[in-house]
Write a protein that holds these residues in place. Structure first.
Motif, PDB file in Angstrom:
ATOM      1  N   LEU A 102       0.847  -1.188   0.000  1.00 36.53           N
ATOM      2  CA  LEU A 102       0.000   0.000   0.000  1.00 36.53           C
ATOM      3  C   LEU A 102       0.884   1.241   0.000  1.00 36.53           C
ATOM      4  N   PHE A 103       0.561   2.196  -0.868  1.00 35.62           N
ATOM      5  CA  PHE A 103       1.233   3.488  -0.910  1.00 35.62           C
ATOM      6  C   PHE A 103       0.213   4.557  -0.529  1.00 35.62           C
ATOM      7  N   ALA A 104       0.454   5.216   0.600  1.00 33.77           N
ATOM      8  CA  ALA A 104      -0.522   6.145   1.163  1.00 33.77           C
ATOM      9  C   ALA A 104      -0.592   7.448   0.378  1.00 33.77           C
ATOM     10  N   TYR A 105      -1.815   7.962   0.224  1.00 34.23           N
ATOM     11  CA  TYR A 105      -2.002   9.273  -0.395  1.00 34.23           C
ATOM     12  C   TYR A 105      -1.516  10.369   0.550  1.00 34.23           C
ATOM     13  N   PRO A 106      -1.037  11.484  -0.007  1.00 28.22           N
ATOM     14  CA  PRO A 106      -0.673  12.621   0.848  1.00 28.22           C
ATOM     15  C   PRO A 106      -1.880  13.072   1.684  1.00 28.22           C
ATOM     16  N   ASP A 107      -1.625  13.379   2.940  1.00 26.67           N
ATOM     17  CA  ASP A 107      -2.647  13.893   3.867  1.00 26.67           C
ATOM     18  C   ASP A 107      -3.703  12.860   4.238  1.00 26.67           C
ATOM     19  N   SER A 108      -3.459  11.598   3.909  1.00 26.92           N
ATOM     20  CA  SER A 108      -4.406  10.557   4.329  1.00 26.92           C
ATOM     21  C   SER A 108      -4.138  10.178   5.782  1.00 26.92           C
ATOM     22  N   ALA A 109      -5.114   9.517   6.402  1.00 32.61           N
ATOM     23  CA  ALA A 109      -4.934   9.062   7.787  1.00 32.61           C
ATOM     24  C   ALA A 109      -3.786   8.061   7.876  1.00 32.61           C
ATOM     25  N   THR A 110      -3.644   7.229   6.850  1.00 32.98           N
ATOM     26  CA  THR A 110      -2.558   6.244   6.852  1.00 32.98           C
ATOM     27  C   THR A 110      -1.199   6.934   6.837  1.00 32.98           C
ATOM     28  N   GLU A 111      -1.081   7.977   6.035  1.00 32.57           N
ATOM     29  CA  GLU A 111       0.196   8.700   5.984  1.00 32.57           C
ATOM     30  C   GLU A 111       0.531   9.322   7.335  1.00 32.57           C
ATOM     31  N   SER A 112      -0.459   9.883   8.001  1.00 33.42           N
ATOM     32  CA  SER A 112      -0.198  10.592   9.253  1.00 33.42           C
ATOM     33  C   SER A 112       0.024   9.665  10.436  1.00 33.42           C
ATOM     34  N   THR A 113      -0.354   8.405  10.312  1.00 31.51           N
ATOM     35  CA  THR A 113      -0.237   7.480  11.452  1.00 31.51           C
ATOM     36  C   THR A 113       0.796   6.385  11.246  1.00 31.51           C
ATOM     37  N   THR A 114       1.558   6.452  10.155  1.00 28.87           N
ATOM     38  CA  THR A 114       2.583   5.428   9.891  1.00 28.87           C
ATOM     39  C   THR A 114       3.892   6.086   9.512  1.00 28.87           C
ATOM     40  N   ASP A 115       4.976   5.340   9.706  1.00 35.24           N
ATOM     41  CA  ASP A 115       6.286   5.787   9.242  1.00 35.24           C
ATOM     42  C   ASP A 115       6.495   5.348   7.796  1.00 35.24           C
ATOM     43  N   GLU A 116       7.433   5.986   7.113  1.00 28.92           N
ATOM     44  CA  GLU A 116       7.669   5.664   5.705  1.00 28.92           C
ATOM     45  C   GLU A 116       8.214   4.259   5.502  1.00 28.92           C
ATOM     46  N   ASP A 117       8.907   3.721   6.531  1.00 30.18           N
ATOM     47  CA  ASP A 117       9.409   2.357   6.380  1.00 30.18           C
ATOM     48  C   ASP A 117       8.334   1.317   6.667  1.00 30.18           C
ATOM     49  N   GLU A 118       7.163   1.763   7.107  1.00 29.84           N
ATOM     50  CA  GLU A 118       6.034   0.852   7.322  1.00 29.84           C
ATOM     51  C   GLU A 118       5.130   0.804   6.100  1.00 29.84           C
ATOM     52  N   VAL A 119       4.808   1.971   5.570  1.00 28.47           N
ATOM     53  CA  VAL A 119       3.925   2.087   4.406  1.00 28.47           C
ATOM     54  C   VAL A 119       4.525   3.096   3.451  1.00 28.47           C
ATOM     55  N   GLY A 120       4.575   2.731   2.162  1.00 26.18           N
ATOM     56  CA  GLY A 120       5.104   3.635   1.165  1.00 26.18           C
ATOM     57  C   GLY A 120       4.222   4.861   0.981  1.00 26.18           C
ATOM     58  N   ARG A 121       4.665   5.769   0.146  1.00 25.84           N
ATOM     59  CA  ARG A 121       3.952   7.009  -0.097  1.00 25.84           C
ATOM     60  C   ARG A 121       3.730   7.223  -1.593  1.00 25.84           C
ATOM     61  N   VAL A 122       2.588   7.828  -1.920  1.00 23.64           N
ATOM     62  CA  VAL A 122       2.383   8.337  -3.272  1.00 23.64           C
ATOM     63  C   VAL A 122       3.051   9.709  -3.313  1.00 23.64           C
ATOM     64  N   VAL A 123       4.070   9.866  -4.160  1.00 26.69           N
ATOM     65  CA  VAL A 123       4.841  11.100  -4.236  1.00 26.69           C
ATOM     66  C   VAL A 123       4.730  11.666  -5.649  1.00 26.69           C
ATOM     67  N   ASP A 124       4.250  12.889  -5.752  1.00 25.32           N
ATOM     68  CA  ASP A 124       4.089  13.535  -7.064  1.00 25.32           C
ATOM     69  C   ASP A 124       3.315  12.643  -8.026  1.00 25.32           C
ATOM     70  N   GLN A 125       2.283  11.998  -7.497  1.00 21.64           N
ATOM     71  CA  GLN A 125       1.397  11.118  -8.271  1.00 21.64           C
ATOM     72  C   GLN A 125       2.135   9.935  -8.888  1.00 21.64           C
ATOM     73  N   THR A 126       3.139   9.453  -8.165  1.00 21.61           N
ATOM     74  CA  THR A 126       3.856   8.251  -8.587  1.00 21.61           C
ATOM     75  C   THR A 126       4.018   7.312  -7.396  1.00 21.61           C
ATOM     76  N   VAL A 127       4.219   6.032  -7.696  1.00 19.12           N
ATOM     77  CA  VAL A 127       4.588   5.054  -6.674  1.00 19.12           C
ATOM     78  C   VAL A 127       5.889   4.397  -7.113  1.00 19.12           C
ATOM     79  N   ASP A 128       6.758   4.156  -6.151  1.00 15.41           N
ATOM     80  CA  ASP A 128       8.063   3.557  -6.415  1.00 15.41           C
ATOM     81  C   ASP A 128       8.085   2.189  -5.735  1.00 15.41           C
ATOM     82  N   ILE A 129       8.081   1.112  -6.531  1.00 14.86           N
ATOM     83  CA  ILE A 129       8.028  -0.234  -5.954  1.00 14.86           C
ATOM     84  C   ILE A 129       9.412  -0.859  -5.787  1.00 14.86           C
ATOM     85  N   GLU A 130      10.480  -0.091  -6.065  1.00 11.36           N
ATOM     86  CA  GLU A 130      11.823  -0.680  -6.034  1.00 11.36           C
ATOM     87  C   GLU A 130      12.166  -1.287  -4.674  1.00 11.36           C
ATOM     88  N   GLN A 131      11.926  -0.548  -3.581  1.00  8.98           N
ATOM     89  CA  GLN A 131      12.291  -1.079  -2.265  1.00  8.98           C
ATOM     90  C   GLN A 131      11.475  -2.312  -1.921  1.00  8.98           C
TER      91      GLN A 131
END
Length: 201
Positions: A102-131
């Protein structure tokens, strides 16, 4: 209603594993599919075995907009190459990993309650699945790869691979109790067997 697209135009120019999700429009239920082959952006794996940089990654993925972000599911297949940990011979194969990220949308509840190493982020309308791919490959590969299940390894005396050595390969060894004395006698009397040296008059 869900929509489906081939993702040839979704690939981001900076990395083959970054994908544009702007078409999803943050609309839960909208979906796009990726069915393509891309080069691995780096060596992915462990010390003795890995997916090499530039190797083909066969992607079969689904990117779906959900209420909190973009859910990526599917499989990635790739060739592997490495070295047998017993005989040091080449080891080749193929790996298939499953992804559910799951890649969290900016300003979503998931983004605000998780760390980046727990849940990925949608950044500039992209998702990066490399990690996610790096982590999954690392868990799926054997820590100590073998060329064959019962590889006998290397001869401890000469280093030849025992699997390809002549039948009965072995080395005659002097009794370690006599080894040091044999070396001394080699210098003093041309190498006479130390077990016979005591019989001289």
């Amino acid at each position: 209603m869900a929509t489906s697209h081939r993702a040839g135009t979704h690939q981001h120019p900076r990395s083959p594993l970054v994908f544009d999700v702007s078409r999803l429009g943050c609309r839960p239920g909208s979906m796009t599919e990726i069915h393509e082959t891309v080069p691995s952006p780096e060596r992915i794996g462990l010390d003795f075995i890995a997916v090499e940089r530039g190797a083909d990654l066969d992607l079969d993925l689904r990117l779906e907009s959900v209420s909190e972000g973009v859910l990526v599911t599917g499989t990635v297949r790739a060739p592997t190459r490495g070295e047998c940990t017993r005989c040091l011979g080449p080891v080749t194969g193929e790996i298939e990993i499953g992804l559910t990220e799951l890649f969290a949308y900016p300003d979503s509840a998931t983004e605000s309650t998780t760390d980046e190493d727990e849940v990925g982020r949608v950044v500039d309308q992209t998702v990066d699945i490399e990690q996610a791919v790096v982590d999954a490959v690392g868990l799926a590969l054997p820590f100590a790869p073998l060329c064959i299940e019962d590889c006998p390894g290397l001869c401890p005396d000469c280093g030849v691979a025992l699997a390809t050595a002549e039948p009965g390969h072995h080395h005659d060894k002097i009794d370690p109790r006599w080894a040091k004395l044999a070396g001394m006698l080699d210098d003093s009397d041309g190498g006479q067997d130390p077990r016979q040296a005591g019989g001289r008059s």
